[in-house]
Design a protein around this motif. Structure first.
Motif, PDB file in Angstrom:
ATOM      1  N   UNK A  96       6.068  -3.333   2.317  1.00 38.92           N
ATOM      2  CA  UNK A  96       5.216  -2.719   1.295  1.00 38.92           C
ATOM      3  C   UNK A  96       5.439  -1.209   1.304  1.00 38.92           C
ATOM      4  N   UNK A  97       5.710  -0.648   0.126  1.00 43.16           N
ATOM      5  CA  UNK A  97       5.929   0.796  -0.026  1.00 43.16           C
ATOM      6  C   UNK A  97       4.951   1.315  -1.065  1.00 43.16           C
ATOM      7  N   UNK A  98       4.427   2.523  -0.830  1.00 42.71           N
ATOM      8  CA  UNK A  98       3.442   3.086  -1.768  1.00 42.71           C
ATOM      9  C   UNK A  98       3.772   4.535  -2.112  1.00 42.71           C
ATOM     10  N   UNK A  99       3.379   4.894  -3.323  1.00 40.75           N
ATOM     11  CA  UNK A  99       3.415   6.264  -3.831  1.00 40.75           C
ATOM     12  C   UNK A  99       4.767   6.941  -3.704  1.00 40.75           C
ATOM     13  N   UNK A 100       5.633   6.668  -4.670  1.00 41.19           N
ATOM     14  CA  UNK A 100       6.918   7.350  -4.722  1.00 41.19           C
ATOM     15  C   UNK A 100       6.662   8.848  -4.903  1.00 41.19           C
TER      16      UNK A 100
END
Length: 167
Positions: A96-100
């Motif tokens: 899970x990756x957030x906020x580029x």
């Protein structure tokens, strides 16, 4: 794979995913076999509070569906990219990756990179000692189910466990 090596591998994958997609934070979540539970096994960025936060609906959905998902910024929601971590057609967890950074949306290139890293993470999760030690309550539930379903196998395992505990 030793436990310390597995943790280092998983932390490195989380870091590479965050840096490669220019996300603000990322984490790897391990699936608990037979349940819909996910737990954080590695994280990069975002601080302790985010790393300890329980998985959101997107991670649970991705683990259940086995398909990557990208959510755009909402009123109070971060942009999120989440991919499944497969091993032999089984979802071992999610990345899970957030906020580029820069407030940008995640791109198809970000999805492809995260999917590639999720595949590597799936192998690491499957072979990780972090994944092989069940919670005691889970072990009790599994043994109870086995005793009902296959008394002969249960008796064999119960003898092994008794021998281990008596040693």
């Amino acid at each position: 794979m030793s436990q310390s090596y597995a943790r280092l591998t998983l932390r490195s994958l989380a870091r590479v995913a965050v840096e490669g997609t220019e996300a603000d934070r990322g984490r790897l979540l391990a699936a608990s076999p037979g349940t819909d539970e996910l737990r954080v096994v590695a994280a990069h960025g975002g601080g302790d509070l985010w790393q300890a936060r329980s998985p959101g609906d997107i991670a649970r959905y991705v683990a259940a569906a086995g398909q990557p998902q990208v959510l755009s910024h909402g009123a109070h929601l971060p942009a999120t990219l989440c991919v499944p971590c497969f091993y032999d057609d089984e979802v071992m967890g999610t990345l899970e990756l957030e906020d580029k950074q820069g407030g940008l949306a995640f791109t198809i290139d970000d999805v492809e990179l995260a999917t590639l890293l999720g595949g590597i993470a799936g192998v690491a999760l499957a072979r990780s000692p972090v994944m092989t030690v069940p919670d005691p309550s889970r072990l009790v539930a599994d043994l109870t189910r086995l005793a009902t379903a296959d008394a002969t196998r249960y008796a064999t395992i119960a003898r092994w466990l008794k021998d281990l505990l008596d040693a």
